[in-house]
Write an enzyme that holds these catalytic residues in place. Sequence first.
Site, PDB file in Angstrom:
ATOM      1  N   HIS A  65      47.817  19.440 -18.439  1.00 43.79           N
ATOM      2  CA  HIS A  65      48.297  18.981 -19.745  1.00 43.79           C
ATOM      3  C   HIS A  65      47.408  17.831 -20.213  1.00 43.79           C
ATOM      4  CE1 HIS A  65      52.694  20.577 -19.616  1.00 43.79           C
ATOM      5  NE2 HIS A  65      51.872  21.408 -18.992  1.00 43.79           N
ATOM      6  N   GLU A  67      48.044  14.897 -21.388  1.00 44.09           N
ATOM      7  CA  GLU A  67      48.406  13.571 -20.907  1.00 44.09           C
ATOM      8  C   GLU A  67      47.940  13.355 -19.468  1.00 44.09           C
ATOM      9  OE1 GLU A  67      50.342  15.886 -22.366  1.00 44.09           O
ATOM     10  OE2 GLU A  67      52.206  15.002 -23.062  1.00 44.09           O
ATOM     11  N   CYS A  96      56.264  16.312 -22.176  1.00 42.40           N
ATOM     12  CA  CYS A  96      57.257  17.094 -21.441  1.00 42.40           C
ATOM     13  C   CYS A  96      57.737  16.280 -20.233  1.00 42.40           C
ATOM     14  CB  CYS A  96      56.644  18.416 -20.990  1.00 42.40           C
ATOM     15  SG  CYS A  96      55.386  18.229 -19.697  1.00 42.40           S
ATOM     16  N   CYS A  99      54.837  15.344 -17.779  1.00 43.59           N
ATOM     17  CA  CYS A  99      53.976  14.289 -18.307  1.00 43.59           C
ATOM     18  C   CYS A  99      54.720  12.955 -18.386  1.00 43.59           C
ATOM     19  CB  CYS A  99      53.422  14.700 -19.656  1.00 43.59           C
ATOM     20  SG  CYS A  99      52.290  16.104 -19.509  1.00 43.59           S
TER      21      CYS A  99
END
Length: 162
Positions: A65, A67, A96, A99
């Site tokens: 992801h 992040e 999410c 993260c």
Amino acid sequence: MEDLPATRPDSGDPVDERWMREAMAEAQVAEAHGDVPIGAVVVVGGRIVGRGRNEREFAGDPTAHAEVLALREAAATLGDGWRVLGATLYVTLEPCTMCAGAIVLSRVPRVVYGAFDPKAGACGSVLSVLDRPELNHRPEVLGGVLAPECAELLRAFFRARR
């Protein structure tokens, strides 16, 4: 992403908007290699110390992801082990749960995100991980910065695939 909620007004802070535009540029890189356009930058002292973009498809990695990748780069750049102190993480979509956990564990003091995520957002939309009193770190969170533009990146991506 057609059912994104109405957004709150963004901060109007030109500094936050500047860095969110950098995160949006990272999102466009993700889209260029076939991933959902989500981008992130980590800023310390007025400079970017970490960049990330969604690379789940590109890398075949469910944890890739934006992040997480930006935090990894920031930690390496700062050289303080796993801590990303004194930083603001800018990300185009509400983080999410995975993260949000990485944000807590890396001790990022401030998170700024663009579009709200009514399906997986862990900063208030579905869950509120970052403000749990049981956790040992709770960053300041600002959502909705340049939200219409960030949401449109996602909408356009999914429209093109239908």
